[in-house]
Motif scaffolding. Structure first.
Motif, PDB file in Angstrom:
ATOM      1  N   LEU A 212     178.872  45.004  48.416  1.00 46.24           N
ATOM      2  CA  LEU A 212     179.799  44.708  49.071  1.00 46.24           C
ATOM      3  C   LEU A 212     180.539  43.257  48.977  1.00 46.24           C
ATOM      4  O   LEU A 212     181.727  42.962  48.873  1.00 46.24           O
ATOM      5  CB  LEU A 212     179.119  44.606  50.417  1.00 46.24           C
ATOM      6  N   HIS A 213     179.608  42.186  48.293  1.00 41.25           N
ATOM      7  CA  HIS A 213     180.167  40.977  48.200  1.00 41.25           C
ATOM      8  C   HIS A 213     181.220  40.929  46.784  1.00 41.25           C
ATOM      9  O   HIS A 213     182.294  40.595  47.160  1.00 41.25           O
ATOM     10  CB  HIS A 213     178.875  40.143  47.647  1.00 41.25           C
ATOM     11  N   PHE A 214     180.787  41.802  45.925  1.00 45.39           N
ATOM     12  CA  PHE A 214     181.530  41.778  44.808  1.00 45.39           C
ATOM     13  C   PHE A 214     182.798  42.687  45.159  1.00 45.39           C
ATOM     14  O   PHE A 214     183.993  42.443  44.648  1.00 45.39           O
ATOM     15  CB  PHE A 214     180.955  42.565  43.448  1.00 45.39           C
ATOM     16  N   ALA A 215     182.867  43.659  46.262  1.00 44.13           N
ATOM     17  CA  ALA A 215     183.937  44.291  46.499  1.00 44.13           C
ATOM     18  C   ALA A 215     184.888  43.473  47.119  1.00 44.13           C
ATOM     19  O   ALA A 215     186.199  43.439  46.835  1.00 44.13           O
ATOM     20  CB  ALA A 215     183.613  45.675  47.574  1.00 44.13           C
ATOM     21  N   TRP A 216     184.430  42.265  48.027  1.00 48.50           N
ATOM     22  CA  TRP A 216     185.409  41.325  48.567  1.00 48.50           C
ATOM     23  C   TRP A 216     185.914  40.618  47.507  1.00 48.50           C
ATOM     24  O   TRP A 216     187.014  40.001  47.797  1.00 48.50           O
ATOM     25  CB  TRP A 216     184.588  40.905  49.801  1.00 48.50           C
ATOM     26  N   ILE A 217     185.077  40.069  46.502  1.00 49.67           N
ATOM     27  CA  ILE A 217     185.630  39.362  45.656  1.00 49.67           C
ATOM     28  C   ILE A 217     186.720  39.950  44.810  1.00 49.67           C
ATOM     29  O   ILE A 217     187.768  39.340  44.524  1.00 49.67           O
ATOM     30  CB  ILE A 217     184.435  38.725  44.477  1.00 49.67           C
ATOM     31  N   SER A 218     186.435  41.184  44.455  1.00 53.04           N
ATOM     32  CA  SER A 218     187.409  41.875  43.728  1.00 53.04           C
ATOM     33  C   SER A 218     188.937  42.010  44.532  1.00 53.04           C
ATOM     34  O   SER A 218     189.814  42.033  43.846  1.00 53.04           O
ATOM     35  CB  SER A 218     187.168  43.469  43.393  1.00 53.04           C
ATOM     36  N   ASP A 219     188.960  42.094  45.712  1.00 51.69           N
ATOM     37  CA  ASP A 219     190.102  42.046  46.599  1.00 51.69           C
ATOM     38  C   ASP A 219     190.920  40.663  46.521  1.00 51.69           C
ATOM     39  O   ASP A 219     192.291  40.780  46.516  1.00 51.69           O
ATOM     40  CB  ASP A 219     189.772  42.092  48.107  1.00 51.69           C
ATOM     41  N   ARG A 220     190.248  39.723  46.152  1.00 49.11           N
ATOM     42  CA  ARG A 220     190.647  38.375  46.140  1.00 49.11           C
ATOM     43  C   ARG A 220     191.018  37.513  44.893  1.00 49.11           C
ATOM     44  O   ARG A 220     191.812  36.403  44.574  1.00 49.11           O
ATOM     45  CB  ARG A 220     190.115  37.477  47.100  1.00 49.11           C
ATOM     46  N   GLN A 221     189.898  37.722  43.817  1.00 50.25           N
ATOM     47  CA  GLN A 221     189.779  36.738  42.667  1.00 50.25           C
ATOM     48  C   GLN A 221     190.171  37.354  41.601  1.00 50.25           C
ATOM     49  O   GLN A 221     189.600  38.600  41.385  1.00 50.25           O
ATOM     50  CB  GLN A 221     188.417  36.203  43.040  1.00 50.25           C
ATOM     51  N   SER A 222     190.684  36.507  40.472  1.00 51.40           N
ATOM     52  CA  SER A 222     190.665  36.871  39.069  1.00 51.40           C
ATOM     53  C   SER A 222     189.310  36.733  38.539  1.00 51.40           C
ATOM     54  O   SER A 222     188.390  36.194  39.179  1.00 51.40           O
ATOM     55  CB  SER A 222     191.842  36.049  38.649  1.00 51.40           C
ATOM     56  N   TYR A 223     189.348  36.976  37.260  1.00 51.19           N
ATOM     57  CA  TYR A 223     188.016  37.248  36.521  1.00 51.19           C
ATOM     58  C   TYR A 223     187.309  35.871  36.671  1.00 51.19           C
ATOM     59  O   TYR A 223     186.030  35.933  36.724  1.00 51.19           O
ATOM     60  CB  TYR A 223     188.108  37.692  35.125  1.00 51.19           C
TER      61      TYR A 223
END
Length: 604
Positions: free
Chosen positions: A400-411
């Motif tokens: 879930l943490h990475f799902a929220w990161i994916s919504d907002r952050q580039s690599y």
């Protein structure tokens, strides 16, 4: 058994632990897209190098930003290419085709990385004024933390030729030894252990689950079965660990790091005073560990041995928790926190991003593998018990943490520092615990099981994980003086465990070999203290949530979304008002555990 009260609909969930569907990555090793992507990536890297090598000093901020976007695209595709064989190999370490493909891809990606090394090196070689100008440029603001981290390592850079050699050496050097351990461990067979009901267990996951069995002989036999394999190969694992430590020492000497700890704390974005405060703060409260296991020993009428630390307090076993019921329970617990959060979790099961089936040859433990541009994959071995459910909750927190990161952050902003990276996982476990306690109703036996499980989890995170890092301090300090062997590690591990356990837990002779099972001491130095640090922060976050309720959620989700885009101390203060550098934060976590102990003792 707790009956889940779920607000979610998930008709396609499997009745038994599921296996991965990795078709979102590639269809198989014969998929032409896999070969095509690898070849295209190699050409893209060569073209990037031909275009920009020796020219970075002359580029505008806008051109630097465009370069970073191109590098992010290359890194993202590299991650997808490596994840596919690595995930298949993790699910079955006896799969020789997966191992061969993993080696092939790793060799190709190492070559690609060498093609691109010049970029960071040329940035690091810029004069201070020019570097500061880029850091402050408006067009590069989204990469500000990237530049900040890059600047920390400017004093430790090597020439491009040497950096390339270091990368190539990893194929047959440190990383090869780490891979050797994984392959060798996956090939091991364990002496089967039978339970009173006639069930025979022979995989590492099944034997680990037996440590929670109410029968003391079953626990002892299961413990011994795994450790006898560690004893048999004690010298090999000691040799591998020494080789890894010596390679770190050589790198430290080449780059000018004070120590392996110094190098790792820079990467972790943790100051040494914070690290030392965590280590001393936990060491000063070993009495909490000893108090709990003294109480447990009194309740069981025996001295707790290292094979008994997870023994149930009651002789009656808790009912099995089938996979589907466990998944529904977890989703319901998360939904109580936030329905949208739970729906993102549900997606993992509906799309088979989870491999939970118990199989021979499957990598031990559990993990969440984040694939930027795709999704995360979770691996565990679900053994129909609450320990497995909490493991699932933990890894789902990462997902879930990475799902929220994916919504907002580039690599380049997607990889959170380790302390932040473990917050969502522990927070998920606390959500699950509270939900289960509420659902337990008038079942005092289950409530006691859950409270004691939480206590044992907290004691593990605060004291066992920090003890592992104490072993690493001794090990890497010894490496600076010369080589060591398995007997040195055995002796250090036993000495540290005797100090932790005091008279409360009998440290069995076989425990001296237990360190070989701890993958993190091979994979990444000083990883384990971060579990301790993150647990301290997670407890602080959870206390905030209990105080302010749903108003906590927006800031918490902003914290998760931040990923690696900002300093973690700043992010914690800004979004959830938690100060990692305040000693009171450590004290509060220890007081939380002491409070649980007081509650438990009041019921005895």
């Amino acid at each position: 058994m707790v009956q889940p009260v779920s607000t979610l609909n998930h008709p396609t969930l499997l009745e038994s632990p599921q296996e991965w569907d990795l078709s979102t990555l590639y269809q198989g090793f014969d998929d032409p897209q896999l070969t095509g992507d690898l070849e295209q990536l190699q050409q893209t890297a060569i073209q990037f190098r031909d275009t920009f090598r020796d020219n970075i000093k002359d580029l505008t901020a806008e051109q630097i930003a465009d370069c970073l976007k191109q590098l992010e695209a290359i890194a993202q595709q590299s991650g997808i290419l490596y994840a596919f064989p690595a995930l298949i190999f993790s699910a079955d370490t006896r799969n020789t085709e997966a191992k061969q493909m993993q080696d092939k891809v790793l060799e190709a990606l190492t070559s690609i990385e060498n093609q691109l090394l010049f970029f960071d090196l040329e940035l690091k070689n810029l004069d201070d004024a020019r570097y500061a100008e880029l850091e402050q440029s408006a067009v590069l603001q989204s990469y500000r933390h990237y530049f900040y981290n890059l600047s920390k390592f400017r004093p430790y850079k090597l020439s491009e030729a040497v950096e390339q050699t270091r990368n190539q050496d990893s194929l047959t050097g440190r990383q090869a030894f780490i891979n050797l351990r994984s392959v060798h461990l996956g090939e091991q067979e364990y002496e089967p252990v039978s339970t009173p009901d006639g069930k025979s267990c022979s995989t590492e996951a099944e034997l680990g689950a037996l440590l929670f069995h109410p029968n003391a002989e079953v626990r002892y036999n299961a413990y011994g079965s795994v450790r006898s394999v560690m004893q048999q190969h004690n010298s090999l694992y000691g040799y591998i660990l020494n080789s890894v430590a010596q390679d770190h020492k050589l790198e430290n000497q080449m780059r000018g790091y004070d120590s392996t700890l110094h190098k790792q704390l820079l990467a972790d974005e943790v100051s040494e005073p914070v690290f030392r405060a965590i280590m001393s703060g936990t060491r000063d409260r070993f009495d909490l560990w000893q108090r709990y296991y003294t109480l447990k020993g009194q309740a069981l009428g025996q001295t707790i041995r290292t094979c008994d630390v997870y023994a149930p307090w009651d002789s009656q076993p808790v009912e099995p928790l089938p996979y589907k019921a466990g998944v529904e329970t977890l989703l319901a617990a998360i939904a109580d926190f936030d329905v949208n959060y739970a729906r993102r979790a549900e997606e993992f099961f509906l799309k088979n991003w989870v491999d939970a089936k118990v199989r021979p040859g499957k990598r031990g433990g559990a993990f969440c593998w984040y694939i930027h541009g795709k999704h995360s994959c979770l691996l565990l071995s679900y053994t129909e018990d609450y320990n497995s459910l909490f493991t699932l909750a933990h890894e789902m927190g990462h997902g879930l943490h990475f799902a929220w990161i994916s919504d907002r952050q580039s690599y380049f902003n997607s990889n959170p520092p380790m302390i932040l990276a473990e917050i969502a996982s522990t927070f998920n476990e606390l959500l699950l615990l509270d939900y289960l306690l509420k659902q337990a109703g008038d079942n005092p036996a289950l409530k006691k099981t859950l409270i004691t499980r939480q206590l044992e989890d907290q004691l593990n995170l605060l004291f066992r994980q920090s003890t592992i890092s104490r072993l690493e301090l001794a090990m890497h300090d010894r490496a600076t003086q010369g080589t060591f062997d398995h007997t040195f590690v055995n002796d250090q591990w036993m000495s540290l465990y005797h100090e932790l356990c005091g008279d409360a837990v009998e440290v069995l002779p076989d425990h001296q070999y237990d360190w070989a099972r701890i993958g993190h001491i091979y994979f990444k130095p000083y990883y384990c203290y971060q579990y301790t640090a993150s647990n301290i922060v997670s407890l602080a976050c959870y206390q905030k949530y209990l105080q302010v309720g749903k108003d906590f959620i927006p800031g918490y989700l902003e914290l998760l979304s931040a990923g690696g885009s900002m300093d973690q101390v700043t992010a914690l203060k800004q979004y959830v008002d938690v100060d990692l550098e305040d000693p009171a934060t450590i004290s509060a976590a220890l007081k939380y555990v002491e409070g649980l102990l007081d509650q438990l003792q009041a019921t005895l």
